[in-house]
Motif scaffolding. Structure first.
Motif, PDB file in Angstrom:
ATOM      1  N   LEU A  14       1.558   5.488   0.442  1.00  0.00           N
ATOM      2  CA  LEU A  14       0.729   6.673   0.863  1.00  0.00           C
ATOM      3  C   LEU A  14       2.000   7.801   0.483  1.00  0.00           C
ATOM      4  O   LEU A  14       2.962   7.542   1.104  1.00  0.00           O
ATOM      5  CB  LEU A  14       0.284   6.724   2.321  1.00  0.00           C
ATOM      6  N   MET A  35      -0.517   1.734   7.197  1.00  0.00           N
ATOM      7  CA  MET A  35       0.628   1.439   6.302  1.00  0.00           C
ATOM      8  C   MET A  35       1.665   0.281   6.828  1.00  0.00           C
ATOM      9  O   MET A  35       2.055  -0.656   6.020  1.00  0.00           O
ATOM     10  CB  MET A  35       1.524   2.712   6.104  1.00  0.00           C
ATOM     11  N   THR A  95       6.141   6.633   5.215  1.00  0.00           N
ATOM     12  CA  THR A  95       5.521   5.482   5.952  1.00  0.00           C
ATOM     13  C   THR A  95       5.717   4.307   5.090  1.00  0.00           C
ATOM     14  O   THR A  95       5.529   3.319   5.259  1.00  0.00           O
ATOM     15  CB  THR A  95       3.980   5.878   6.240  1.00  0.00           C
ATOM     16  N   TYR A  96       5.554   4.699   3.566  1.00  0.00           N
ATOM     17  CA  TYR A  96       5.739   3.591   2.607  1.00  0.00           C
ATOM     18  C   TYR A  96       7.101   3.156   2.385  1.00  0.00           C
ATOM     19  O   TYR A  96       7.244   1.836   2.912  1.00  0.00           O
ATOM     20  CB  TYR A  96       5.219   4.267   1.158  1.00  0.00           C
ATOM     21  N   LYS A 127       0.785  -1.042  -0.054  1.00  0.00           N
ATOM     22  CA  LYS A 127      -0.008  -0.050   0.123  1.00  0.00           C
ATOM     23  C   LYS A 127       0.779   1.300   0.049  1.00  0.00           C
ATOM     24  O   LYS A 127       1.658   1.328   0.739  1.00  0.00           O
ATOM     25  CB  LYS A 127      -0.922   0.135   1.108  1.00  0.00           C
ATOM     26  N   ASN A 142       2.345  -3.278   4.998  1.00  0.00           N
ATOM     27  CA  ASN A 142       3.557  -3.270   4.147  1.00  0.00           C
ATOM     28  C   ASN A 142       4.689  -3.988   5.278  1.00  0.00           C
ATOM     29  O   ASN A 142       5.659  -4.594   4.693  1.00  0.00           O
ATOM     30  CB  ASN A 142       4.300  -2.069   4.138  1.00  0.00           C
ATOM     31  N   GLU A 147      -3.254   6.289   9.439  1.00  0.00           N
ATOM     32  CA  GLU A 147      -2.764   6.198   8.443  1.00  0.00           C
ATOM     33  C   GLU A 147      -1.336   5.223   8.513  1.00  0.00           C
ATOM     34  O   GLU A 147      -0.946   4.393   7.886  1.00  0.00           O
ATOM     35  CB  GLU A 147      -2.484   7.388   7.528  1.00  0.00           C
TER      36      GLU A 147
END
Length: 257
Positions: free
Chosen positions: A101, A116, A158-159, A99, A120, A112
């Protein structure tokens, strides 16, 4: 047939209904895999999962599709259990789930952040854990991460941060499972020409990404194509078995470590 050939092997692909996962399933079936198990997330991707199952069967392989929200407690273990019940054994496990962001740290909410890292990081960890329990000896385990692990950029904290953990999980698992002949690796694609990418990017950013890779002029979109990644996946779950504990960025020169 060698023990590292794809021929006759059983493969589980998390996120295998469409985009990269769907093409990996089709490709491995065409290269001799005996059985493909396709995980898909929800009813929204069921039609794509069915289409992938049909394509796999047309290539001469068996196919099964299992739906699960892998962030739910016990879901990853259940998918592996169903795989073993349906096939009797597992040789290759590939996790393409993720996912994205794109958001400044200051604007990122706790919800959020949690979402994440649930997808992930936690799902990736559980997938590696269950693969280690269920793979046959001399099996192959591969995770899809991101080329942002080699980037110096804002907005993807965050990703990239959540995927960074998978690089460390990969190294640890390769040491822990190496005694059984299991190789464990990760591939980090560059920005790919899929809805997964476009949903987070404004037009100016899309234009930048389409020109940022060294080989962008030789791609018809300028981006990484799923077709560019699939041969590397095939190699790393077969003849590339001697490579283990590695995170390889496959991105046409978009980033490097």
């Amino acid at each position: 047939m060698t023990k590292h050939s794809i021929t006759g092997k059983t493969v589980l692909i998390a996120g295998g209904a469409k985009n990269l996962g769907g093409l990996i399933a089709r490709d491995l079936a065409q290269h001799g895999a005996r059985t493909l198990v396709i995980h898909y997330h929800s009813a929204e991707s069921e039609a794509a999962a069915r289409a992938t199952v049909q394509a796999v069967q047309q290539a001469g392989a068996q196919a099964f599709a299992f739906q699960a929200d892998l962030t739910q407690p016990g879901a990853v273990a259940t998918v592996f259990d169903k795989t073993l019940q349906a096939t009797g054994g597992l040789d290759i496990a590939i996790n393409t789930v993720g996912k994205v962001l794109k958001k400044p740290i200051a604007d990122t909410t706790d919800d959020e952040y949690d979402a994440m890292f649930a997808i992930n990081t936690k799902v990736a960890f559980q997938f590696i854990r269950e693969a280690g329990k269920h793979l046959n000896n001399n099996g192959k385990l591969l995770s899809i991460v991101t080329s942002l692990l080699g980037a110096y950029t804002p907005f993807y904290s965050t990703y990239a941060g959540a995927k960074a953990a998978v690089e460390h999980f990969t190294r640890a698992a390769s040491k822990e499972l190496g005694g059984r002949g299991i190789s464990v690796n990760a591939i980090g694609p560059g920005p790919m020409d899929t809805p997964f990418f476009y949903g987070q990017e404004e037009p100016q950013a899309v234009a930048y990404h389409k020109s940022a890779a060294a080989l962008s002029p030789f791609s018809h979109t300028g981006l990484t194509e799923v077709e560019d990644i699939v041969p590397h996946v095939r190699f790393m779950v077969s003849d590339g078995w001697w490579m283990t504990g590695q995170t390889i960025l496959v991105n046409g020169g978009y980033t490097t470590k």
